[in-house]
Design an enzyme around this catalytic site. Structure first.
Site, PDB file in Angstrom:
ATOM      1  N   SER A 139       0.912  -1.206   0.070  1.00 54.46           N
ATOM      2  CA  SER A 139      -0.007  -0.022   0.016  1.00 54.46           C
ATOM      3  C   SER A 139       0.883   1.231   0.153  1.00 54.46           C
ATOM      4  O   SER A 139       2.010   1.182   0.479  1.00 54.46           O
ATOM      5  CB  SER A 139      -0.917   0.075   1.229  1.00 54.46           C
ATOM      6  N   TYR A 152      -2.615  -0.804  10.704  1.00 54.31           N
ATOM      7  CA  TYR A 152      -2.382  -1.190   9.087  1.00 54.31           C
ATOM      8  C   TYR A 152      -1.154  -0.739   8.669  1.00 54.31           C
ATOM      9  O   TYR A 152      -0.477  -1.545   8.000  1.00 54.31           O
ATOM     10  CB  TYR A 152      -3.690  -0.578   8.677  1.00 54.31           C
TER      11      TYR A 152
END
Length: 287
Positions: A139, A152
């Protein structure tokens, strides 16, 4: 086109769903994995197998036995695995302090140890083949840590470290290990957000406690205005699969909203990293 045997995790929705369908449509042999194919995800599994070239396997990436059984099944049917795509993951947001040890373990077990279990299961076969491709879905939040999704971010930072080290470590053996860094896209992951379970600390954050909700509203507005297409991620994965071995970049950014920010950081760090590798006598691993 050279048809490849592809194993993909987390195909019940989002990037995994689109990638499985896109790979099969391109003529590849796809083994699409998800949990609960006979219950919660039965409809998704049945829809996937209606497409030619796709077999669905029930796999829980948090269980080593489930992972090794799946790899054995694919090898039993095909005799090889050419591509592994580690896509399964949890998205966690909220005040970081609310995450307990168990909450943190839950996210890391899926987002970090899950890919690691698959990598360890397929690497021996790819090394024996002297070729293979592992694509880890990271990501842009694996390069920069965004407030209120710190857990995360931490998981994706770990995926980045795992991928970067292995990229150089096993490339001389014929195996490419790379990652895709998506930005924010409107997928089902936003309907499955994991939050911390210790709500006793929230009051101590005052007005800051409202920021995660405000961020979510901002993302929803961005989706409505810019309409970023998650198919772009599947297309980027297909492009990596089609790229000749040894020529695949370590990082591929897919972020139509703010991708230049991450790409610039990647390019800057790559130059310094190459100098570091050279200084320590590892320049042969750079090519």
């Amino acid at each position: 086109m050279n048809k490849k045997v592809i194993l993909i995790t987390g195909t019940n929705s989002g990037f995994g769903w689109l990638t499985a369908r896109s790979c099969a449509a391109s003529g590849h042999r796809v083994y699409a994995t998800m949990r609960d194919v006979s219950s919660r995800n039965a409809d998704k599994a049945q829809e996937l197998v209606r497409q030619a070239g796709i077999t669905v396997l029930d796999v829980d990436v948090t269980r080593s036995a489930s992972v090794t059984d799946a790899v054995a099944t694919v090898l039993g049917h095909e005799g090889r695995i050419d591509v592994l795509i580690n896509n399964a993951g949890l998205y966690a947001t909220g005040i970081t302090e609310t995450f307990t040890d168990d909450d943190l373990d839950n996210v890391m077990d899926v987002d970090v140890k899950g890919p690691w279990r698959l990598i360890r299961a397929v690497l021996p076969h790819m090394r024996q083949q002297k070729e293979g491709l592992i694509i880890n879905i990271s990501s842009v939040a694996g390069r920069f840590s965004v407030p209120f999704q710190t857990v995360y971010n931490s998981a994706k930072f770990a995926v980045e470290g795992l991928t970067e080290g292995l990229h150089y470590e096993v490339r001389p053996l014929g195996v490419d290990v790379v990652m895709v860094q998506p930005g924010a896209f409107p997928t089902e992951i936003f309907g499955k957000i994991v939050s911390g379970s210790d709500n006793t600390v929230i009051a101590g954050y005052g007005e800051l406690a409202h920021v995660p909700g405000q961020m979510g509203a901002g993302v929803a507005q961005m989706f409505a205005t810019l309409k970023p297409d998650p198919q772009l991620v599947a297309d980027a994965i297909l492009s990596l699969i089609d790229t000749p071995a040894g020529q695949r970049p370590l990082r591929t950014v897919v972020d139509p909203v703010a991708g230049s920010f991450t790409a610039s950081a990647n390019n800057s760090v790559k130059k310094e990293y190459d100098q570091f590798m050279t200084a320590f006598g590892m320049q042969a691993m750079l090519s």
